[in-house]
Write a protein that holds these residues in place. Structure first.
Motif, PDB file in Angstrom:
ATOM      1  N   PHE A  52       0.826  -1.204   0.000  1.00 55.89           N
ATOM      2  CA  PHE A  52       0.000   0.000   0.000  1.00 55.89           C
ATOM      3  C   PHE A  52       0.862   1.257   0.000  1.00 55.89           C
ATOM      4  N   PHE A  53       1.869   1.319   0.888  1.00 58.86           N
ATOM      5  CA  PHE A  53       2.711   2.516   0.973  1.00 58.86           C
ATOM      6  C   PHE A  53       3.487   2.775  -0.316  1.00 58.86           C
ATOM      7  N   CYS A  54       3.794   1.739  -1.058  1.00 56.27           N
ATOM      8  CA  CYS A  54       4.568   1.885  -2.297  1.00 56.27           C
ATOM      9  C   CYS A  54       3.678   1.952  -3.542  1.00 56.27           C
ATOM     10  N   SER A  55       2.376   2.020  -3.348  1.00 56.77           N
ATOM     11  CA  SER A  55       1.446   1.965  -4.480  1.00 56.77           C
ATOM     12  C   SER A  55       1.159   3.340  -5.082  1.00 56.77           C
ATOM     13  N   GLU A  68       9.755   6.583   1.681  1.00 56.58           N
ATOM     14  CA  GLU A  68      10.392   7.373   2.736  1.00 56.58           C
ATOM     15  C   GLU A  68       9.697   7.140   4.069  1.00 56.58           C
ATOM     16  N   MET A  69       8.390   7.098   4.038  1.00 52.06           N
ATOM     17  CA  MET A  69       7.618   6.866   5.255  1.00 52.06           C
ATOM     18  C   MET A  69       7.969   5.503   5.855  1.00 52.06           C
ATOM     19  N   LEU A  70       8.057   4.477   5.015  1.00 51.40           N
ATOM     20  CA  LEU A  70       8.451   3.152   5.488  1.00 51.40           C
ATOM     21  C   LEU A  70       9.856   3.165   6.087  1.00 51.40           C
ATOM     22  N   ALA A  71      10.768   3.856   5.429  1.00 48.26           N
ATOM     23  CA  ALA A  71      12.143   3.942   5.924  1.00 48.26           C
ATOM     24  C   ALA A  71      12.178   4.613   7.298  1.00 48.26           C
TER      25      ALA A  71
END
Length: 82
Positions: A52-55, A68-71
């Motif tokens: 989802f975050f990379c979609s 970036e948010m995941l990192a």
């Protein structure tokens, strides 16, 4: 029958809620996976959240870079462990 119009403020709140829930799900599953490395459910939830975050959908909803948010979330979780 007319479509109901969502006000900008309501739409923003919905988007914030979706992102917060996905982040909370990811964090909870990440912590669970640290304790139980073979937990299938936690692993699946992490994969779903990261997808989802990379979609493109996430990119359309927010002005935030999902990778970036995941990192940042990973970094915060690593700092908590130390």
């Amino acid at each position: 029958m007319q479509a109901v119009k969502i006000c900008d403020e309501g739409a923003k709140r919905l988007i914030v809620g979706i992102v917060k829930l996905a982040a909370a799900d990811w964090r909870r599953s990440y912590r669970k996976l640290k304790k139980e490395p073979y937990n299938y459910t936690a692993n699946c939830r992490i994969v779903d959240c990261e997808r989802f975050f990379c979609s493109a959908h996430f990119a359309r909803l927010t002005a935030t870079d999902g990778r970036e948010m995941l990192a940042r979330m990973m970094e915060e979780e690593h700092e908590k462990v130390q």
